[in-house]
Write a protein that holds these residues in place. Structure first.
Motif, PDB file in Angstrom:
ATOM      1  N   THR A   1       0.841  -1.198   0.000  1.00 49.68           N
ATOM      2  CA  THR A   1       0.000   0.000   0.000  1.00 49.68           C
ATOM      3  C   THR A   1       0.874   1.246   0.000  1.00 49.68           C
ATOM      4  O   THR A   1       1.830   1.340   0.777  1.00 49.68           O
TER       5      THR A   1
ATOM      6  N   ALA B   1      -2.084   7.585   1.061  1.00 55.81           N
ATOM      7  CA  ALA B   1      -2.526   8.826   0.418  1.00 55.81           C
ATOM      8  C   ALA B   1      -1.629   9.993   0.801  1.00 55.81           C
ATOM      9  O   ALA B   1      -1.378  10.891  -0.019  1.00 55.81           O
TER      10      ALA B   1
ATOM     11  N   LEU C   1       0.065   9.922  -9.294  1.00 56.03           N
ATOM     12  CA  LEU C   1      -1.153   9.270  -9.789  1.00 56.03           C
ATOM     13  C   LEU C   1      -1.097   9.103 -11.297  1.00 56.03           C
ATOM     14  O   LEU C   1      -1.559   8.104 -11.849  1.00 56.03           O
TER      15      LEU C   1
ATOM     16  N   LEU D   1      -3.489   6.218 -12.758  1.00 53.05           N
ATOM     17  CA  LEU D   1      -4.740   6.213 -12.006  1.00 53.05           C
ATOM     18  C   LEU D   1      -5.502   7.529 -12.047  1.00 53.05           C
ATOM     19  O   LEU D   1      -6.633   7.601 -11.558  1.00 53.05           O
TER      20      LEU D   1
ATOM     21  N   TYR E   1      -0.971  -1.323 -10.401  1.00 48.78           N
ATOM     22  CA  TYR E   1      -1.462  -0.337  -9.438  1.00 48.78           C
ATOM     23  C   TYR E   1      -2.989  -0.272  -9.496  1.00 48.78           C
ATOM     24  O   TYR E   1      -3.593  -0.268 -10.583  1.00 48.78           O
TER      25      TYR E   1
ATOM     26  N   ARG F   1      -6.627   1.423  -7.324  1.00 44.73           N
ATOM     27  CA  ARG F   1      -7.148   2.351  -6.319  1.00 44.73           C
ATOM     28  C   ARG F   1      -8.645   2.135  -6.172  1.00 44.73           C
ATOM     29  O   ARG F   1      -9.331   1.791  -7.131  1.00 44.73           O
TER      30      ARG F   1
ATOM     31  N   ASN G   1      -7.617   7.635  -1.515  1.00 46.85           N
ATOM     32  CA  ASN G   1      -6.493   8.012  -2.371  1.00 46.85           C
ATOM     33  C   ASN G   1      -5.286   7.108  -2.162  1.00 46.85           C
ATOM     34  O   ASN G   1      -4.234   7.322  -2.757  1.00 46.85           O
ATOM     35  N   ASP G   2      -5.445   6.103  -1.281  1.00 43.39           N
ATOM     36  CA  ASP G   2      -4.379   5.106  -1.150  1.00 43.39           C
ATOM     37  C   ASP G   2      -4.248   4.351  -2.470  1.00 43.39           C
ATOM     38  O   ASP G   2      -5.248   4.110  -3.164  1.00 43.39           O
ATOM     39  N   VAL G   3      -3.040   3.974  -2.804  1.00 41.92           N
ATOM     40  CA  VAL G   3      -2.778   3.180  -4.011  1.00 41.92           C
ATOM     41  C   VAL G   3      -2.256   1.825  -3.574  1.00 41.92           C
ATOM     42  O   VAL G   3      -1.407   1.724  -2.689  1.00 41.92           O
TER      43      VAL G   3
END
Length: 285
Positions: free
Chosen positions: A99, A102, A112, A117, A148, A150, A155-157
């Protein structure tokens, strides 16, 4: 008075015990909780009503009716339920390997874009009760077999496997059921054949076939079984049109023949019409 108080307290204790037992039974145990925390998403497959896949300009909508899957958009047709269920099994076991918080991404918003994303072309939304947020698919990661991902509400990737993306990044036609009929050979109890030579009706009584028309006689179980097996196991190789339209180019305005299959208690049956042979594919019809 003391007896009433004791009984009241006993009732409260029993009720509290029942409630705690019920509540605890609904909560996942330690192993399940650890597994759920590792999953990319958690959902109850039985509560799903539909699936929406946005793949670039293609929007595919699948709905579940009577435990079977149907395509509602961009056209209406029976979906390949086996393929859909396999995809859902992959989704249930889809794990996150890492993880990127964010807060870390907030320091450099261009990441991003780097992860693919910010303007992702592939999105997945499950419809139904207690379903997870929309899933956004990004670029491949540097690690082999990883990518990747989401969730729309954070907003965590996450770093996850590519299996789910591979399941859904297909053209709408690839989700269609390729079977000519959903009947199996053993379900067919009656068949009506029409050709230029005439009409024949077959009926199954007990475990044996009989010819009902044009004359009554015992049928050849092996030959009739082979014919029905060819039809019930046949696969569609290509979808030519989305509506009937003009059937003359396909030789279906006046079919060469037809066979209608009936299951028990089915009075309408399912009719298969045989048309012409394509010029560039002589082994197809």
């Amino acid at each position: 008075m003391k007896t009433k108080t004791t009984l009241l307290l006993l009732t409260v204790v029993v009720a509290l015990g029942v409630y705690i037992k019920f509540y605890e039974s609904k909560r996942p145990n330690t192993v399940e909780a650890r597994q759920q925390a590792q999953n990319m998403v958690n959902f109850d497959r039985e509560k799903l009503d539909g699936i929406v896949i946005q793949n670039g300009d293609d929007k595919i909508e699948l709905i579940r009716q009577n435990r079977k899957w149907r395509i509602e958009a961009p056209f209406k047709d029976q979906a390949d339920s086996g393929a859909v269920e396999n995809f859902l099994a992959d989704l249930e076991g889809w794990q996150k390997y890492d993880t990127i918080p964010a807060k870390e991404i907030g320091k450099d918003k261009s990441r991003l874009d780097e992860f693919g994303l910010s303007k992702a072309k592939l999105r997945l939304k499950l419809l139904g009760k207690d379903t997870p947020p929309e899933i956004v698919f990004g670029n491949d990661a540097a690690f082999e077999g990883k990518m990747y991902v989401r969730l729309e509400d954070t907003n965590d990737v996450f770093l996850a496997g590519q299996s789910v993306r591979n399941d859904i990044s297909k053209k709408p036609e690839e989700f269609r059921d390729k079977k000519l009929t959903d009947l199996t050979t053993t379900q067919v109890t009656r068949a009506l054949l029409k050709t230029a030579a005439g009409e024949m009706e077959l009926e199954k009584k007990a475990d044996h076939w009989e010819i009902v028309k044009p004359l009554r006689a015992r049928g050849d179980d092996q030959k009739i079984g082979d014919l029905l097996a060819q039809i019930t196991t046949a696969r569609i190789q290509q979808f030519v049109g989305e509506d009937r339209g003009d059937l003359h180019p396909y030789g279906l305005a006046e079919p060469r023949g037809s066979i209608t299959l009936f299951a028990a208690d089915d009075k309408q049956g399912q009719m298969l019409q045989i048309g012409g042979v394509p010029e560039k594919a002589k082994d197809q019809v």
